[in-house]
Motif scaffolding. Structure first.
Motif, PDB file in Angstrom:
ATOM      1  N   SER A 286       0.784  -1.239   0.000  1.00  0.00           N
ATOM      2  CA  SER A 286       0.000   0.000   0.000  1.00  0.00           C
ATOM      3  C   SER A 286       0.808   1.277   0.000  1.00  0.00           C
ATOM      4  CB  SER A 286      -0.901   0.014   1.228  1.00  0.00           C
ATOM      5  OG  SER A 286      -0.114   0.153   2.415  1.00  0.00           O
ATOM      6  N   LEU A 287       2.071   1.220   0.436  1.00  0.00           N
ATOM      7  CA  LEU A 287       2.883   2.424   0.643  1.00  0.00           C
ATOM      8  C   LEU A 287       2.215   3.398   1.619  1.00  0.00           C
ATOM      9  CD1 LEU A 287       3.995   2.948  -3.061  1.00  0.00           C
ATOM     10  CD2 LEU A 287       5.328   1.940  -1.207  1.00  0.00           C
ATOM     11  N   GLY A 288       1.298   2.875   2.427  1.00  0.00           N
ATOM     12  CA  GLY A 288       0.627   3.697   3.427  1.00  0.00           C
ATOM     13  C   GLY A 288      -0.366   4.687   2.869  1.00  0.00           C
ATOM     14  N   LEU A 289      -0.956   4.390   1.700  1.00  0.00           N
ATOM     15  CA  LEU A 289      -1.794   5.365   0.993  1.00  0.00           C
ATOM     16  C   LEU A 289      -3.287   5.234   1.249  1.00  0.00           C
ATOM     17  CD1 LEU A 289       0.045   5.457  -2.451  1.00  0.00           C
ATOM     18  CD2 LEU A 289      -0.166   7.322  -0.806  1.00  0.00           C
ATOM     19  N   PHE A 290      -3.728   4.219   1.965  1.00  0.00           N
ATOM     20  CA  PHE A 290      -5.173   3.977   2.065  1.00  0.00           C
ATOM     21  C   PHE A 290      -5.727   4.157   3.471  1.00  0.00           C
ATOM     22  CE2 PHE A 290      -3.302   1.528  -1.347  1.00  0.00           C
ATOM     23  CZ  PHE A 290      -4.003   2.037  -2.426  1.00  0.00           C
ATOM     24  N   GLY A 291      -4.856   4.255   4.435  1.00  0.00           N
ATOM     25  CA  GLY A 291      -5.306   4.414   5.804  1.00  0.00           C
ATOM     26  C   GLY A 291      -4.241   3.928   6.765  1.00  0.00           C
ATOM     27  N   VAL A 292      -4.595   3.875   8.026  1.00  0.00           N
ATOM     28  CA  VAL A 292      -3.687   3.408   9.068  1.00  0.00           C
ATOM     29  C   VAL A 292      -4.022   1.959   9.374  1.00  0.00           C
ATOM     30  CG1 VAL A 292      -2.829   3.768  11.406  1.00  0.00           C
ATOM     31  CG2 VAL A 292      -3.597   5.727  10.045  1.00  0.00           C
ATOM     32  N   ALA A 293      -3.102   1.061   9.074  1.00  0.00           N
ATOM     33  CA  ALA A 293      -3.320  -0.360   9.362  1.00  0.00           C
ATOM     34  C   ALA A 293      -3.253  -0.576  10.876  1.00  0.00           C
ATOM     35  CB  ALA A 293      -2.276  -1.206   8.653  1.00  0.00           C
ATOM     36  N   LEU A 294      -4.315  -1.177  11.414  1.00  0.00           N
ATOM     37  CA  LEU A 294      -4.373  -1.461  12.851  1.00  0.00           C
ATOM     38  C   LEU A 294      -3.940  -2.883  13.163  1.00  0.00           C
ATOM     39  CD1 LEU A 294      -7.853   0.151  13.595  1.00  0.00           C
ATOM     40  CD2 LEU A 294      -5.598   1.233  13.652  1.00  0.00           C
ATOM     41  N   ALA A 295      -4.378  -3.823  12.348  1.00  0.00           N
ATOM     42  CA  ALA A 295      -4.046  -5.234  12.540  1.00  0.00           C
ATOM     43  C   ALA A 295      -4.083  -5.928  11.187  1.00  0.00           C
ATOM     44  CB  ALA A 295      -5.020  -5.905  13.503  1.00  0.00           C
ATOM     45  N   VAL A 296      -3.336  -7.006  11.089  1.00  0.00           N
ATOM     46  CA  VAL A 296      -3.250  -7.764   9.844  1.00  0.00           C
ATOM     47  C   VAL A 296      -3.403  -9.245  10.153  1.00  0.00           C
ATOM     48  CG1 VAL A 296      -1.945  -8.141   7.726  1.00  0.00           C
ATOM     49  CG2 VAL A 296      -1.513  -6.068   9.090  1.00  0.00           C
ATOM     50  N   GLU A 297      -4.253  -9.908   9.401  1.00  0.00           N
ATOM     51  CA  GLU A 297      -4.323 -11.364   9.480  1.00  0.00           C
ATOM     52  C   GLU A 297      -3.277 -11.914   8.519  1.00  0.00           C
ATOM     53  OE1 GLU A 297      -7.502 -15.076   9.298  1.00  0.00           O
ATOM     54  OE2 GLU A 297      -7.824 -13.310   8.020  1.00  0.00           O
ATOM     55  N   ILE A 298      -2.317 -12.655   9.050  1.00  0.00           N
ATOM     56  CA  ILE A 298      -1.195 -13.143   8.254  1.00  0.00           C
ATOM     57  C   ILE A 298      -1.141 -14.668   8.259  1.00  0.00           C
ATOM     58  CG2 ILE A 298       0.267 -11.106   8.544  1.00  0.00           C
ATOM     59  CD1 ILE A 298       1.637 -12.577  10.876  1.00  0.00           C
ATOM     60  N   GLU A 299      -0.578 -15.224   7.207  1.00  0.00           N
ATOM     61  CA  GLU A 299      -0.337 -16.659   7.152  1.00  0.00           C
ATOM     62  C   GLU A 299       0.832 -17.011   8.067  1.00  0.00           C
ATOM     63  OE1 GLU A 299       0.397 -17.787   3.142  1.00  0.00           O
ATOM     64  OE2 GLU A 299      -1.454 -16.889   2.390  1.00  0.00           O
ATOM     65  N   VAL A 300       0.716 -18.130   8.769  1.00  0.00           N
ATOM     66  CA  VAL A 300       1.793 -18.611   9.626  1.00  0.00           C
ATOM     67  C   VAL A 300       1.998 -20.096   9.380  1.00  0.00           C
ATOM     68  CG1 VAL A 300       1.443 -16.857  11.414  1.00  0.00           C
ATOM     69  CG2 VAL A 300       0.178 -19.016  11.538  1.00  0.00           C
TER      70      VAL A 300
END
Length: 419
Positions: free
Chosen positions: A160-174
């Motif tokens: 995103s390069l930080g262009l769409f908003g402030v990311a609060l949390a991310v669901e990631i693969e583990v």
């Protein structure tokens, strides 16, 4: 006026205010009142992504906890956590990230937003492990996006390069926790050029560094292994000799080639086995500037040889080695890897030596070979270049306009490319 600097000290921001909110309500109030806003992670990017005269937000103190899914294949993680903090928390749960680079100080959101990557023939950049995002938009509202919910926003937010908003949390693969064996060896550069494709196919991770005036490369091999019980937390890295060589090269550039050969001759062979998240990262204490280009894998070694030949012919005082890694293709809209499997060639220069002209000449070689730059490393892309390299760039911009019509999350650098 407060001041913020990136890791190398070359990007200086003088925002009107720096804020470190702790709660979602506090952050929402900050976002709503700010006409311009950027979020700063660890400052490891060399491009001016965090440069702003508006509000600079740090999420280092923001609330959040790790939430592992019942199937243990994914986890919700606070976006502001450093990769170091995240991977330690995952390890306590018996889990790991599928891959990592050699820096773990970056914030999770920053690493995803710039396409940070490690090395591995079949392994994609970190942006590809994101499944969903909790995102605070320009009006302070919070939304969730994923493949089946606000899908265009999700596709753009993946890198995103930080262009769409402030990311609060991310669901990631583990993945289940694993150990790695690390072997570091010196190999003749001629052998590396002939055999790297074989090594990269046989081992999960392979990479090498080569000083432009040396005919010997330092090769790192990483592969899953059984725990041998001998891992000890590494102490502080002593780069005194390397730092001294850089300082001497800055003072007397004509000695650069000799110093590099001595450095490589003095490097040793090592082996260790340990938890993957402790083996991946390496400490960096000597400041540098970096440019990295992702090149078509089949031609990348030839292009690297061309760049080394150019430096030698011009007798340029390049103090740091080139780094060479593999990364697998992905389908992310503005990912440098979305055109096919790549090799990443990183060019560095000691931060206290001239690098602008050097990188400009090197960039011409890499771009002429079909390369695309890493978004967090030095480059000179124009809007026209972005459109040529990324067919979905205008779709990326359209999603930005829909979710941030007033350009709250833009700065001057990003406005030139994506406004």
């Amino acid at each position: 006026m407060p001041e913020w600097r990136n890791w190398s000290g070359s990007v200086v921001a003088r925002p009107a205010e720096i804020a470190s909110p702790r709660t979602e309500a506090e952050l929402a109030q900050i976002v709503r009142r700010a006409p311009r806003l950027r979020v700063a992670g660890s400052g490891h990017s060399f491009t001016p992504l965090c440069e702003t005269d508006g509000l600079l937000v740090s999420l280092s103190e923001f609330e959040g906890r790790l939430e592992v899914a019942p199937d243990r294949r994914s986890a919700w993680a606070p976006a502001g956590w450093s990769l170091d903090k995240l991977t330690r928390a995952l390890w306590d749960e018996g889990l790991c990230l599928p891959n990592q680079g050699d820096i773990n100080r970056q914030a999770l959101a920053g690493a995803l937003a710039t396409g940070t990557h490690g090395t591995g023939r079949e392994l994609k950049c970190l942006s590809a492990i994101s499944r969903r995002f909790r995102l605070m938009l320009a009006d302070g509202s919070v939304v969730t996006c994923g493949p089946d919910e606000r899908e265009p926003l999700y596709q753009a937010q993946r890198l995103s390069l930080g262009l769409f908003g402030v990311a609060l949390a991310v669901e990631i693969e583990v993945v289940p926790a694993y150990h790695l064996e690390e072997r570091i060896e010196r190999r003749p550069m001629e052998e590396v050029l002939e055999s790297f494709a074989d090594w990269g196919g046989e081992l999960r991770h392979a990479e090498f560094w080569v000083f432009p005036y040396s005919d010997v490369a330092i090769v790192k091999f990483l592969h899953p292994a059984e725990d041998d019980g001998g891992f000890k937390e590494p102490g502080q890295v002593d780069e005194t000799v390397f730092r001294l060589c850089c300082e001497l090269s800055a003072a007397a550039p004509k000695f650069t080639s000799t110093l590099q050969r001595l450095l490589v001759r003095g490097s040793g062979k090592s082996r260790r086995v340990g938890p993957a998240h402790r083996i991946f990262p390496s400490e960096r204490t000597v400041p540098f500037e970096e440019m990295e280009y992702e090149l078509p894998r089949e031609s990348a070694l030839t292009v690297l040889s061309e760049a080394i030949a150019w430096i030698r012919k011009a007798e340029l005082p390049v103090t740091f080695p080139f780094e060479f890694r593999w990364t697998a293709a992905d389908d992310i809209w503005v990912s440098p890897f979305n055109a096919g499997d790549c090799a990443a060639v990183s060019m560095h220069q000691f931060a206290r030596m001239p690098w602008q002209g050097l990188f400009a000449e090197g960039e011409a070689i890499f771009r002429g070979a079909g390369g695309r730059p890493h978004w967090g490393k030095r480059h000179t892309l124009t809007r026209e270049d972005v459109d040529r390299l990324y067919p979905r760039a205008e779709q990326f911009r359209q999603v930005r306009r829909e979710h941030d019509p007033d350009g709250k999350f833009l700065n001057s650098h990003l406005s030139e490319l994506f406004s």
